[in-house]
Design a protein around this motif. Structure first.
Motif, PDB file in Angstrom:
ATOM      1  N   GLY A 244       0.807  -1.210   0.000  1.00 18.65           N
ATOM      2  CA  GLY A 244       0.000   0.000   0.000  1.00 18.65           C
ATOM      3  C   GLY A 244       0.837   1.254   0.000  1.00 18.65           C
ATOM      4  N   VAL A 245       0.174   2.354  -0.353  1.00 20.45           N
ATOM      5  CA  VAL A 245       0.788   3.680  -0.337  1.00 20.45           C
ATOM      6  C   VAL A 245       0.381   4.358   0.964  1.00 20.45           C
ATOM      7  N   ARG A 246       1.368   4.653   1.794  1.00 19.64           N
ATOM      8  CA  ARG A 246       1.103   5.343   3.057  1.00 19.64           C
ATOM      9  C   ARG A 246       1.243   6.843   2.824  1.00 19.64           C
ATOM     10  N   LEU A 247       0.257   7.588   3.310  1.00 16.64           N
ATOM     11  CA  LEU A 247       0.200   9.021   3.063  1.00 16.64           C
ATOM     12  C   LEU A 247       0.331   9.791   4.370  1.00 16.64           C
ATOM     13  N   ALA A 248       0.919  10.988   4.287  1.00 19.10           N
ATOM     14  CA  ALA A 248       1.028  11.893   5.430  1.00 19.10           C
ATOM     15  C   ALA A 248       0.304  13.183   5.091  1.00 19.10           C
ATOM     16  N   GLY A 249      -0.459  13.679   6.026  1.00 21.99           N
ATOM     17  CA  GLY A 249      -1.209  14.911   5.811  1.00 21.99           C
ATOM     18  C   GLY A 249      -2.099  15.182   7.001  1.00 21.99           C
ATOM     19  N   PRO A 250      -3.090  16.061   6.820  1.00 25.45           N
ATOM     20  CA  PRO A 250      -4.016  16.319   7.929  1.00 25.45           C
ATOM     21  C   PRO A 250      -4.727  15.028   8.337  1.00 25.45           C
ATOM     22  N   PRO A 251      -4.739  14.677   9.617  1.00 29.36           N
ATOM     23  CA  PRO A 251      -5.380  13.424  10.024  1.00 29.36           C
ATOM     24  C   PRO A 251      -6.881  13.449   9.771  1.00 29.36           C
ATOM     25  N   LEU A 252      -7.406  12.294   9.387  1.00 31.61           N
ATOM     26  CA  LEU A 252      -8.832  12.138   9.165  1.00 31.61           C
ATOM     27  C   LEU A 252      -9.462  11.633  10.465  1.00 31.61           C
ATOM     28  N   ALA A 253     -10.250  12.484  11.097  1.00 34.99           N
ATOM     29  CA  ALA A 253     -10.826  12.146  12.392  1.00 34.99           C
ATOM     30  C   ALA A 253     -11.994  11.176  12.233  1.00 34.99           C
ATOM     31  N   ARG A 254     -12.058  10.212  13.147  1.00 38.56           N
ATOM     32  CA  ARG A 254     -13.141   9.238  13.116  1.00 38.56           C
ATOM     33  C   ARG A 254     -14.298   9.705  13.990  1.00 38.56           C
ATOM     34  N   ALA A 255     -15.512   9.443  13.503  1.00 35.82           N
ATOM     35  CA  ALA A 255     -16.714   9.746  14.272  1.00 35.82           C
ATOM     36  C   ALA A 255     -17.072   8.600  15.198  1.00 35.82           C
ATOM     37  N   ARG A 256     -16.624   7.388  14.835  1.00 32.36           N
ATOM     38  CA  ARG A 256     -16.890   6.207  15.650  1.00 32.36           C
ATOM     39  C   ARG A 256     -15.556   5.578  16.030  1.00 32.36           C
ATOM     40  N   HIS A 257     -15.463   5.130  17.264  1.00 31.17           N
ATOM     41  CA  HIS A 257     -14.180   4.642  17.766  1.00 31.17           C
ATOM     42  C   HIS A 257     -14.249   3.200  18.257  1.00 31.17           C
ATOM     43  N   GLU A 258     -15.404   2.549  18.113  1.00 30.00           N
ATOM     44  CA  GLU A 258     -15.470   1.153  18.515  1.00 30.00           C
ATOM     45  C   GLU A 258     -14.732   0.273  17.509  1.00 30.00           C
ATOM     46  N   GLU A 259     -14.519  -0.980  17.880  1.00 29.67           N
ATOM     47  CA  GLU A 259     -13.830  -1.920  17.002  1.00 29.67           C
ATOM     48  C   GLU A 259     -14.716  -2.268  15.802  1.00 29.67           C
ATOM     49  N   LEU A 260     -14.108  -2.324  14.646  1.00 23.68           N
ATOM     50  CA  LEU A 260     -14.814  -2.730  13.436  1.00 23.68           C
ATOM     51  C   LEU A 260     -14.418  -4.162  13.105  1.00 23.68           C
ATOM     52  N   PRO A 261     -15.370  -5.084  12.998  1.00 28.65           N
ATOM     53  CA  PRO A 261     -15.006  -6.460  12.620  1.00 28.65           C
ATOM     54  C   PRO A 261     -14.288  -6.478  11.275  1.00 28.65           C
ATOM     55  N   SER A 262     -13.321  -7.386  11.144  1.00 28.12           N
ATOM     56  CA  SER A 262     -12.580  -7.491   9.887  1.00 28.12           C
ATOM     57  C   SER A 262     -13.536  -7.759   8.730  1.00 28.12           C
ATOM     58  N   GLU A 263     -13.289  -7.101   7.612  1.00 29.45           N
ATOM     59  CA  GLU A 263     -14.105  -7.289   6.420  1.00 29.45           C
ATOM     60  C   GLU A 263     -13.211  -7.288   5.198  1.00 29.45           C
ATOM     61  N   GLY A 264     -13.760  -7.737   4.078  1.00 27.34           N
ATOM     62  CA  GLY A 264     -12.965  -7.887   2.871  1.00 27.34           C
ATOM     63  C   GLY A 264     -12.412  -6.576   2.353  1.00 27.34           C
ATOM     64  N   MET A 265     -11.204  -6.640   1.802  1.00 22.37           N
ATOM     65  CA  MET A 265     -10.537  -5.476   1.230  1.00 22.37           C
ATOM     66  C   MET A 265     -10.353  -5.662  -0.282  1.00 22.37           C
ATOM     67  N   VAL A 266     -10.254  -4.552  -0.990  1.00 20.39           N
ATOM     68  CA  VAL A 266     -10.031  -4.570  -2.437  1.00 20.39           C
ATOM     69  C   VAL A 266      -8.873  -3.635  -2.764  1.00 20.39           C
ATOM     70  N   PRO A 267      -8.223  -3.804  -3.920  1.00 19.48           N
ATOM     71  CA  PRO A 267      -7.206  -2.832  -4.325  1.00 19.48           C
ATOM     72  C   PRO A 267      -7.824  -1.438  -4.420  1.00 19.48           C
ATOM     73  N   GLY A 268      -7.107  -0.451  -3.927  1.00 18.27           N
ATOM     74  CA  GLY A 268      -7.602   0.923  -3.955  1.00 18.27           C
ATOM     75  C   GLY A 268      -8.351   1.336  -2.714  1.00 18.27           C
ATOM     76  N   ALA A 269      -8.632   0.395  -1.794  1.00 21.21           N
ATOM     77  CA  ALA A 269      -9.315   0.758  -0.555  1.00 21.21           C
ATOM     78  C   ALA A 269      -8.449   1.726   0.244  1.00 21.21           C
ATOM     79  N   ILE A 270      -9.058   2.806   0.735  1.00 16.50           N
ATOM     80  CA  ILE A 270      -8.354   3.799   1.549  1.00 16.50           C
ATOM     81  C   ILE A 270      -8.771   3.593   2.996  1.00 16.50           C
ATOM     82  N   GLN A 271      -7.887   2.996   3.776  1.00 17.52           N
ATOM     83  CA  GLN A 271      -8.162   2.727   5.183  1.00 17.52           C
ATOM     84  C   GLN A 271      -7.729   3.912   6.040  1.00 17.52           C
ATOM     85  N   VAL A 272      -8.443   4.097   7.153  1.00 18.76           N
ATOM     86  CA  VAL A 272      -8.087   5.133   8.119  1.00 18.76           C
ATOM     87  C   VAL A 272      -7.733   4.451   9.442  1.00 18.76           C
TER      88      VAL A 272
END
Length: 302
Positions: free
Chosen positions: A223-251
């Protein structure tokens, strides 16, 4: 296109026919178009990071687009050809040490050496040989997956790669393919909303659309790791693992986005705020550390 003359008194290297890796840069691998269809078994697709450039290299020598070729990271390789070969080099533009050009087929004589320099822009360069690189396939693909370890190991000096017969007819009658080199300035990448965009705040989504992010040196085929203004999350609970695809932008918790490339994991537990359009993945695959990236949000296709 005429090849450079063979040095006086040179002879083909000893050993079986194929392509010998005399020298290679930081990461050189064998890649084809990957092994789709195994995500349910926990196996990612992998394949060439810049699939369009790899497919072009194969077409230029008359191979099937899915034939295996070499993916060089930041160029810097020397290859010895044990027999006559038809070759093409595409992707990040590198200087070649003979009467040959990027994006154009040329011939290598038996015993000939090809040195690929470092690219002035872009990251990944592809070397296709007519017949394809015939290392043993794993789950139907010859691709090296650096995350899972499937496929052939990364290349090192002394490796001799067999050449197969994976071509689709006579070589095409083309002198050069008109291809724009990878952009050297700010990159504009089109994205669509991700399945977990609601896990980020409205301000974070505005930041994703308007801010400039910088490619970091920690980027790789995963993956391409990016640096910049942090993207704040509105929800902070654990997210169950789910399928990923090329191009997915994770936070991740840091708020610094990560864009998945060819060797991404098949599942992930961080929210996917957006997904890069497939046509723009080669842009990120060629993004160099220090380059700036701007995302252009587009509506999801219906």
């Amino acid at each position: 296109m005429r090849s450079a003359p063979k040095p006086s008194g040179s002879t083909p290297p000893a050993g079986p026919p194929g392509v010998e890796v005399v020298h290679c840069g930081p990461l050189a691998t064998v890649q084809d178009l990957g092994r789709p269809g195994y995500a349910a078994l926990g196996v990612g697709r992998s394949g060439a990071a810049d699939a369009a450039a790899a497919a072009l290299a194969n077409r230029l020598v008359g191979n099937d687009e899915g034939a295996a070729c070499l993916e060089l990271t930041f160029g810097s390789a020397t290859l010895a050809f044990r027999r006559f070969a038809r070759v093409a080099v595409t992707g990040a533009p590198c200087p070649l040490d003979r009467a040959a050009a990027m994006n154009a087929p040329f011939t290598m004589p038996a015993g000939g050496m090809l040195t690929v320099g470092a690219p002035a822009s872009g990251v990944r360069t592809y070397v296709a040989v007519r017949g394809g690189i015939a290392v043993p396939p794993v789950l139907g693909s010859r691709s090296t997956d650096v995350l899972s370890g499937l496929g052939p190991r990364p290349l090192s000096p002394g490796d001799v790669l067999p050449v197969g017969t994976d071509h689709s007819g006579p070589p095409p009658a083309v002198e050069v393919a008109p291809v724009n080199p990878p952009a050297g300035g700010e990159l504009v990448v089109r994205v669509t909303p991700g399945p977990r965009a609601g896990w980020c705040t409205p301000a974070a989504l505005r930041t994703l659309r308007t801010a400039r992010f910088t490619v970091t040196a920690d980027s790789n085929r995963v993956g391409v790791r990016l640096a910049g203004p942090p993207l704040a999350r509105a929800r902070h609970e654990e997210l169950p693992s789910e399928g990923m695809v090329p191009g997915a932008i994770q936070v991740p918790p840091s708020g610094q986005p990560v864009v998945f490339l060819a060797d991404h994991p098949v599942t992930g537990g961080y929210p996917v705020v957006a997904v890069v359009r497939a046509a723009d993945l080669p842009v990120l695959a060629q993004a160099r550390p220090g380059q700036r990236v701007r995302f252009e949000l587009q509506p999801a296709a219906r």
